[in-house]
Design an enzyme around this catalytic site. Structure first.
Site, mmCIF file in Angstrom:
data_model
loop_
_atom_site.group_PDB
_atom_site.id
_atom_site.type_symbol
_atom_site.label_atom_id
_atom_site.label_comp_id
_atom_site.label_asym_id
_atom_site.label_seq_id
_atom_site.Cartn_x
_atom_site.Cartn_y
_atom_site.Cartn_z
ATOM 1 N N ASP A 42 84.978 -30.267 31.865
ATOM 2 C CA ASP A 42 83.740 -29.647 32.487
ATOM 3 C C ASP A 42 83.862 -29.712 34.246
ATOM 4 O O ASP A 42 83.081 -29.179 34.993
ATOM 5 C CB ASP A 42 82.300 -29.731 32.227
ATOM 6 C CG ASP A 42 82.180 -31.043 32.589
ATOM 7 O OD1 ASP A 42 82.881 -32.070 32.933
ATOM 8 O OD2 ASP A 42 80.833 -31.360 32.474
ATOM 9 N N HIS A 245 110.660 -32.503 46.460
ATOM 10 C CA HIS A 245 109.268 -32.374 45.979
ATOM 11 C C HIS A 245 108.588 -33.860 45.639
ATOM 12 O O HIS A 245 107.985 -33.536 44.680
ATOM 13 C CB HIS A 245 109.152 -31.216 45.183
ATOM 14 C CG HIS A 245 109.514 -29.983 45.785
ATOM 15 N ND1 HIS A 245 109.929 -28.728 45.180
ATOM 16 C CD2 HIS A 245 109.795 -29.428 47.261
ATOM 17 C CE1 HIS A 245 109.969 -27.882 46.090
ATOM 18 N NE2 HIS A 245 109.891 -28.196 46.991
ATOM 19 N N ASP A 262 105.887 -35.060 54.550
ATOM 20 C CA ASP A 262 105.846 -33.579 54.585
ATOM 21 C C ASP A 262 104.341 -33.073 54.211
ATOM 22 O O ASP A 262 104.037 -33.230 53.051
ATOM 23 C CB ASP A 262 106.932 -32.901 53.787
ATOM 24 C CG ASP A 262 106.790 -31.486 53.825
ATOM 25 O OD1 ASP A 262 105.983 -30.900 54.365
ATOM 26 O OD2 ASP A 262 107.584 -30.600 53.343
ATOM 27 N N ASP A 273 102.447 -26.775 58.226
ATOM 28 C CA ASP A 273 103.618 -27.339 57.463
ATOM 29 C C ASP A 273 104.478 -28.112 58.457
ATOM 30 O O ASP A 273 105.500 -27.580 59.011
ATOM 31 C CB ASP A 273 104.374 -26.145 56.732
ATOM 32 C CG ASP A 273 105.370 -26.633 55.719
ATOM 33 O OD1 ASP A 273 105.522 -27.961 55.704
ATOM 34 O OD2 ASP A 273 105.788 -25.821 55.060
ATOM 35 N N HIS A 352 118.637 -26.860 50.407
ATOM 36 C CA HIS A 352 117.542 -25.901 50.469
ATOM 37 C C HIS A 352 117.760 -24.885 51.835
ATOM 38 O O HIS A 352 118.567 -25.017 52.724
ATOM 39 C CB HIS A 352 116.115 -26.683 50.628
ATOM 40 C CG HIS A 352 115.944 -27.680 51.434
ATOM 41 N ND1 HIS A 352 115.729 -27.148 53.080
ATOM 42 C CD2 HIS A 352 115.979 -28.857 51.714
ATOM 43 C CE1 HIS A 352 115.617 -28.092 53.842
ATOM 44 N NE2 HIS A 352 115.828 -29.361 52.952
ATOM 45 N N HIS A 356 110.850 -20.836 56.020
ATOM 46 C CA HIS A 356 109.998 -19.933 55.328
ATOM 47 C C HIS A 356 108.937 -19.159 56.212
ATOM 48 O O HIS A 356 108.601 -19.756 57.008
ATOM 49 C CB HIS A 356 109.589 -20.448 53.922
ATOM 50 C CG HIS A 356 108.660 -21.489 54.002
ATOM 51 N ND1 HIS A 356 107.542 -21.636 54.482
ATOM 52 C CD2 HIS A 356 109.069 -22.896 53.884
ATOM 53 C CE1 HIS A 356 107.085 -22.606 54.516
ATOM 54 N NE2 HIS A 356 108.015 -23.615 54.183
ATOM 55 N N HIS A 363 104.350 -20.794 51.772
ATOM 56 C CA HIS A 363 105.392 -20.089 51.562
ATOM 57 C C HIS A 363 104.882 -18.486 51.585
ATOM 58 O O HIS A 363 104.636 -17.949 50.595
ATOM 59 C CB HIS A 363 106.281 -20.253 50.411
ATOM 60 C CG HIS A 363 107.206 -21.716 50.638
ATOM 61 N ND1 HIS A 363 108.543 -21.542 50.715
ATOM 62 C CD2 HIS A 363 106.930 -22.484 50.563
ATOM 63 C CE1 HIS A 363 109.177 -22.689 50.793
ATOM 64 N NE2 HIS A 363 107.875 -23.337 50.663
ATOM 65 N N GLU A 386 113.302 -26.302 59.040
ATOM 66 C CA GLU A 386 113.211 -27.322 58.474
ATOM 67 C C GLU A 386 114.437 -27.775 57.689
ATOM 68 O O GLU A 386 114.656 -28.089 56.687
ATOM 69 C CB GLU A 386 112.293 -27.625 57.149
ATOM 70 C CG GLU A 386 112.277 -26.334 56.385
ATOM 71 C CD GLU A 386 111.187 -26.196 55.322
ATOM 72 O OE1 GLU A 386 111.132 -27.419 54.765
ATOM 73 O OE2 GLU A 386 110.305 -25.304 55.203
ATOM 74 N N TYR A 390 120.248 -35.416 52.863
ATOM 75 C CA TYR A 390 119.935 -36.331 51.555
ATOM 76 C C TYR A 390 120.851 -36.939 51.182
ATOM 77 O O TYR A 390 121.535 -35.991 50.622
ATOM 78 C CB TYR A 390 118.873 -35.343 50.656
ATOM 79 C CG TYR A 390 117.898 -34.496 51.449
ATOM 80 C CD1 TYR A 390 116.802 -35.058 51.685
ATOM 81 C CD2 TYR A 390 118.282 -33.153 51.844
ATOM 82 C CE1 TYR A 390 115.897 -34.160 52.516
ATOM 83 C CE2 TYR A 390 117.273 -32.359 52.327
ATOM 84 C CZ TYR A 390 116.076 -32.633 52.776
ATOM 85 O OH TYR A 390 115.237 -32.069 53.475
ATOM 86 N N ARG A 408 114.437 -35.090 56.758
ATOM 87 C CA ARG A 408 114.115 -33.659 57.237
ATOM 88 C C ARG A 408 113.111 -33.562 58.477
ATOM 89 O O ARG A 408 112.258 -34.463 58.625
ATOM 90 C CB ARG A 408 113.299 -33.070 56.029
ATOM 91 C CG ARG A 408 112.924 -31.727 56.193
ATOM 92 C CD ARG A 408 112.567 -30.771 54.962
ATOM 93 N NE ARG A 408 111.279 -31.456 54.242
ATOM 94 C CZ ARG A 408 111.432 -32.091 53.134
ATOM 95 N NH1 ARG A 408 112.540 -32.643 52.652
ATOM 96 N NH2 ARG A 408 110.268 -32.604 52.699
ATOM 97 N N GLU A 410 110.743 -30.724 60.371
ATOM 98 C CA GLU A 410 110.308 -29.424 60.232
ATOM 99 C C GLU A 410 109.115 -29.271 61.178
ATOM 100 O O GLU A 410 108.038 -29.990 61.456
ATOM 101 C CB GLU A 410 109.543 -29.368 58.729
ATOM 102 C CG GLU A 410 108.755 -28.044 58.634
ATOM 103 C CD GLU A 410 108.450 -27.900 57.114
ATOM 104 O OE1 GLU A 410 108.083 -26.709 56.740
ATOM 105 O OE2 GLU A 410 107.928 -29.017 56.696
#
Length: 441
Positions: A42, A245, A262, A273, A352, A356, A363, A386, A390, A408, A410
């Site tokens: 619930d 991710h 990130d 972002d 990648h 974006h 995105h 970004e 890696y 990274r 960004e």
């Protein structure tokens, strides 16, 4: 969220008017709201309104539908919303009801949501084009399809059925791509607060700490500015930064490792972002600095391409070339740079895209290509930039001192009539600036 102020209502009305103009007099738009989603028995996930619905109305309730009917004699802006219910409002919070949809949100007409099934046939009859994206709201797809079938069955008696169904990507999403000044004000605020959250996280990071504790610093900064997370925060120390991710945020922070964060805060639906990668102990090692400088140079070069008239593919092209040149210089790859890119060899370490669209969705909507060709940048577009590198632990043929380094960087960038505007410049990223900030902890 309180009902919109007069200026906000005018903004929503202008957006609806632009969409109605694009639809034409024989069009009809049907835009459902988001639905509540059960998290565990619930308990619900925190409600987040559908971005298209929010963009056109500011209405923050579930189980609603917005209809735009150009030329409708009783008004072009119709809403179908939940009925007022004193008992449910005690448990779940206030509802606007049809009356509030008119008085607070500017609907020309409003009805309880149960009325939509009865009114759909009349709304759709005589309309040639229906602006509705099938597949986005599965609970409504069969209802709309059934009503169209009914109209077709009686069309011989004079009720013309729609012949064209148009996905919102071709109209509303193109409209959303170019941000208004009102939108940019909200985005700038989200970026400013998010930048402060990243600075706070850098200052709070210490060897022996935990990823989740650093995430808590960021989320505290969001909450105290009436914001929430725009997406699941990534706080990855050491080799965790090589997982694009990574969401666990559960590892201890080790002296000598880097920490990649990130994270972006959402304000009134608009999300920042930002990604930064910095040394947990406050000083980049030699290998870390070498890789970091390659990524930073690629990012700065890519940002410079976000000018009106440039192809939207340029940031990725420029960043990819700069990164590949850097990979060769670092010894990660061998060979001619252009050949390596053509053969996709760079994707081992940079897998990648470089950016974006950004807005109501992290995105954000809007096509990247028109007629198969990369579209040009226009003032009012906001894009992330970004690039990253890696280097997974144990990568064969790579100097071990680079193993486990994931970086990274960004920022969120506004295309203007002149030079690009970096909306997230409040977070340092030059090596000396990062180290100076962390030295003052």
């Amino acid at each position: 969220m309180p009902a919109p102020a007069a200026a906000e209502l005018a903004e929503y009305a202008a957006r609806r008017a632009a969409l109605i103009k694009a639809m034409g007099p024989d069009g009809l738009a049907i835009i459902p709201s988001a639905r509540e989603v059960i998290r565990n028995r619930d308990s619900h996930y925190r409600f987040r309104q559908d971005s298209d619905f929010l963009y056109l109305s500011g209405f923050q309730e579930p189980d609603s539908v917005l209809v735009l009917a150009p030329g409708n004699q009783d008004g072009e802006f119709l809403m179908f919303v939940r009925a007022r219910d004193a008992a449910r409002e005690i448990w779940d919070g206030r509802r606007a009801g049809p009356e509030g949809a008119v008085s607070q949100y500017g609907a020309d007409q409003a009805f309880v949501i149960d009325e939509l099934d009865k009114q759909l046939q009349g709304l759709l009859s005589g309309r040639r084009r229906v602006f509705y994206t099938f597949g986005e709201h599965p609970e409504w797809d069969p209802k709309i399809a059934a009503v169209v079938r009914e109209i077709r069955e009686v069309s011989r008696r004079g009720a013309a059925a729609p012949t064209d169904f148009v996905a919102l990507e071709t109209t509303l999403h193109e409209q959303r791509l170019i941000k208004t000044e009102a939108e940019l004000k909200l985005i700038r605020h989200a970026c400013q607060v998010t930048a402060g959250a990243h600075v706070r996280a850098m200052q709070a990071t210490q060897p022996g700490g935990w990823e989740w504790a650093v995430a808590a610093e960021i989320h505290h900064e969001f909450e105290r500015h009436d914001m929430q997370c725009g997406y699941g925060s990534i706080v990855g120390g050491g080799e965790n930064a090589c997982i694009l991710h990574y969401k666990e945020n559960e590892s201890q922070l080790n002296n000598g490792d880097l920490l990649l964060i990130d994270a972006g805060g959402e304000y009134r639906g608009y999300t920042a972002d930002i990604t930064r990668t910095f040394p947990i102990n406050g000083r980049y090692s030699g290998a870390q600095k070498e890789v970091y400088e390659v990524v930073l140079a690629a990012q700065l070069a890519a940002i410079a391409t976000l000018t009106a008239g440039n192809a939207s593919s340029r940031p990725h092209e420029v960043a990819t070339k700069a990164l590949t040149e850097g990979m060769v210089a670092l010894g990660l790859l061998e060979g001619d740079v252009d050949t390596l890119i053509a053969e996709g060899k760079h994707r081992q370490f940079y897998m990648h895209g470089t950016g974006h669209w950004l807005g109501l969705d992290v995105h954000d909507v809007g096509r990247y290509k028109l007629d198969g060709v990369a579209r040009n940048f226009e003032p009012g577009m906001v894009m992330t930039v970004e690039p990253g590198l890696y280097i997974a632990p144990g990568t064969e043929g790579v100097d071990p001192r680079f193993h486990g380094i994931g970086i990274r960087i960004e920022d969120d960038v506004l295309v203007t009539g002149g030079a690009p505007e970096v909306l997230t410049s409040g977070v340092p990223k030059a090596v000396a600036e990062v180290e100076a900030l962390m030295a003052g902890r």
